[in-house]
Design a protein around this motif. Structure first.
Motif, PDB file in Angstrom:
ATOM      1  N   LYS A 379       0.843  -1.205   0.000  1.00  0.00           N
ATOM      2  CA  LYS A 379       0.000   0.000   0.000  1.00  0.00           C
ATOM      3  C   LYS A 379       0.871   1.246   0.000  1.00  0.00           C
ATOM      4  N   GLU A 380       1.891   1.238   0.855  1.00  0.00           N
ATOM      5  CA  GLU A 380       2.784   2.393   0.958  1.00  0.00           C
ATOM      6  C   GLU A 380       3.526   2.638  -0.345  1.00  0.00           C
ATOM      7  N   ALA A 381       3.807   1.536  -1.083  1.00  0.00           N
ATOM      8  CA  ALA A 381       4.512   1.665  -2.358  1.00  0.00           C
ATOM      9  C   ALA A 381       3.611   2.199  -3.460  1.00  0.00           C
ATOM     10  N   GLY A 382       2.301   2.237  -3.205  1.00  0.00           N
ATOM     11  CA  GLY A 382       1.378   2.819  -4.178  1.00  0.00           C
ATOM     12  C   GLY A 382       0.371   1.859  -4.775  1.00  0.00           C
ATOM     13  N   ALA A 383       0.445   0.564  -4.396  1.00  0.00           N
ATOM     14  CA  ALA A 383      -0.498  -0.410  -4.955  1.00  0.00           C
ATOM     15  C   ALA A 383      -1.880  -0.244  -4.327  1.00  0.00           C
ATOM     16  N   THR A 384      -2.905  -0.487  -5.117  1.00  0.00           N
ATOM     17  CA  THR A 384      -4.275  -0.521  -4.601  1.00  0.00           C
ATOM     18  C   THR A 384      -4.540  -1.930  -4.066  1.00  0.00           C
TER      19      THR A 384
END
Length: 558
Positions: A379-384
């Motif tokens: 999540k923090e890396a940008g994945a939904t």
């Protein structure tokens, strides 16, 4: 004159005989008493690791390792150490670049891996009981590639697998080496190359040897150790010999890759047999869609669910090895005629995290701290991330698919591929009778699953209904969330949901996720829809690149 000629012949014959005897006298390995190790595991908390034996009672490692010993011994420890940083844990493109720029030869690449195998597998304190056959021609085959390179002979664009030493699970037919499936009944089984081995050779791969497995791909005994075969003995995990399970049934493929015994290895899976040992040994394993890779010439369990697949140290190599085995096989009714564009390059093109839509299983978030942390990291890396609870679906009849398929498919394999003068069984019934003739050596853990095959009374009509229902249920398990939320993949752990993926005929990619407090490896598994391998590999590459979790086992770093 005739007298002197005869005398000369006698002297030469005597010299040859003495030379042969001297070669035979070379003892590289000595059997040992494994009773102390067996006793030490008697109280292991994992009942499947309460071994009855570790060392094979059948396999003489001297017969495996002696033919190449003279050549392998020419590579000194100093030369080996010089090669170490160029090869150990390196991906295929890095190794190929070393060869291209003249720092490395194909011969030295092969000798490097053989040196490691001899170094660790002939020492009873470090052996993983993994390598059970070697290609006696592999060094000369590597030299031939070097000669062609020196002459500038390139007849076509080389596949990246060209010249890379590969190990094969010992249920995959391979010319020049026995294909045993770990069973004493097949210990003399001499066969031609299976379709996937033909593809590997056509693309220039060097077949280094064969590795151990759970006997009959772990469809023989019930509750027995994974990684055990009567032919090869008990495979051990390099992250903890006799401490952690190897996973099964492609145990030798997983342990060999983990210990850097080859560039990569090929495993097979019916339900979890690539995912499990890949996860347990902190390597990347892909179980493809049924039909993507040929199964002809592989000792079967189930023509409904079986597949081969790549096991590698990284995602990039996984894509390369998968690509090298692709091809339509008219002898395999499930084979799909397609060149699957994007597979080869998938490991080079990670998907941006911002473009990812992934499903996380709520129960795993609540029960596994490493999985929970991974979901937070993604999540923090940008994945939904969409958290969901899969629907409860019935898996009734799963065992009957394996029972009835193996009863039919093994008979077909034995009839089509084996020589009746070398292999004395022609069915599961014959195998059961054969094993009972010497149960202590041939089936020390029994053969409950083989007996179950014989007693299963499922009819053809019932079996077809089971297959149809299970495929539908397996797809429902994943598709409800994937379709509703437009997910690229569902995230699991190790082989936790391998059974659902198996009956759905969906691909699954497992990538090292970290290590438990005990040091036992654990992996993140991406499960997608049919023929989404390229996309899974791209997802896996993104994850691996951002979170490089794999660590070489500490006792196998030199």
């Amino acid at each position: 004159m005739k007298k002197y000629f005869l005398l000369l012949v006698i002297i030469l014959l005597s010299a040859c005989k003495n030379e042969q005897e001297n070669k035979e006298e070379v003892v590289l390995w000595t059997p040992y008493n494994d009773s102390i190790e067996v006793a030490a595991n008697a109280d292991h908390e994992n009942g499947r690791m309460q071994y009855k034996l570790i060392q094979s009672k059948i396999l003489d490692k001297n017969e495996v390792f002696s033919p190449l010993y003279e050549e392998v011994s020419k590579l000194t420890e100093a030369e080996y150490q010089k090669l170490l940083p160029m090869i150990l844990e390196q991906d295929i493109f890095v190794i190929r670049n070393h060869i291209k720029e003249g720092r490395l030869t194909y011969e030295n690449l092969v000798l490097f891996y053989l040196h490691r195998i001899y170094k660790y597998e002939l020492d009873n304190t470090t052996t993983l009981n993994t390598v059970i056959a070697l290609n006696k021609d592999v060094i000369e085959q590597a030299r031939e590639l070097d000669r062609l390179s020196e002459k500038g002979v390139v007849t076509k664009i080389q596949h990246p697998i060209y010249g890379m030493p590969i190990l094969l699970k010992d249920n995959i037919n391979t010319l020049g080496m026995k294909t045993t499936a770990g069973s004493i009944a097949l210990m003399d089984n001499e066969v031609d190359d299976s379709f996937i081995v033909q593809q590997l050779k056509k693309n220039g791969a060097l077949i280094l040897g064969k590795v151990n497995l759970s006997e009959w791909a772990y469809f023989l005994c019930s509750g027995c150790p994974v990684g055990y075969s009567a032919y090869g003995g008990q495979t051990l995990n390099p992250y903890g010999r006799r401490v952690f399970e190897t996973g099964g049934s492609s145990s030798g493929s997983g342990t060999a890759v983990a210990a850097n015994y080859a560039v990569a290895a090929v495993g097979t899976e019916t339900s979890g047999s690539i995912l499990s040992p890949s996860s347990q040994n902190s390597v990347v394993g892909l179980k493809p869609t049924i039909g993507l890779l040929s199964r002809s010439g592989i000792v079967p369990i189930s023509s409904t669910l079986d597949t081969s697949g790549p096991m590698t140290k990284n995602v990039k190599d996984n894509a390369i090895l998968l690509s090298a085995m692709l091809g339509y096989d008219e002898l395999d009714s499930a084979s799909v005629e397609d060149n699957f564009p994007g597979v080869l390059s998938a490991g080079l093109h990670p998907i941006p995290f911002s473009d990812m839509r992934l499903g996380a299983i709520k129960e795993l978030i609540q029960t596994d701290s490493i999985y929970k942390k991974t979901i937070e990291d993604l999540k923090e890396a940008g994945a939904t991330i969409v958290e969901f609870t899969p629907p409860e679906v019935a898996m009734n009849g799963f065992l009957s698919i394996l029972n009835i398929d193996m009863r039919n498919d093994l008979k077909s394999y034995l009839k089509e591929y084996t020589d009746p003068k070398l292999v004395k069984i022609s069915s599961v019934t014959d195998a059961v009778i054969f094993n009972n003739q010497d149960s202590l050596v041939r089936i020390p853990y029994g053969q409950a699953l083989f007996n179950g095959i014989l007693s299963d009374s499922t009819t053809t009509a019932e079996l077809e209904e089971i297959k149809s229902n299970l495929e539908k249920n397996g797809r429902t398990f994943f598709d409800n969330a994937m379709d509703k939320h437009k997910l690229d993949a569902v995230l699991s752990i190790n082989n936790y949901h391998a059974g659902y993926a198996a009956v759905a005929k969906y691909p699954a990619l497992t990538v090292p996720m970290g290590y438990k407090n005990t040091g036992e490896p654990i992996s993140l598994t991406f499960i997608g829809k049919q023929f989404s391998e390229a996309n899974l590999l791209r997802l896996g590459k993104s994850y691996e690149e951002k979170f490089p979790n794999r660590v070489l086992p500490k006792d196998y770093q030199n």
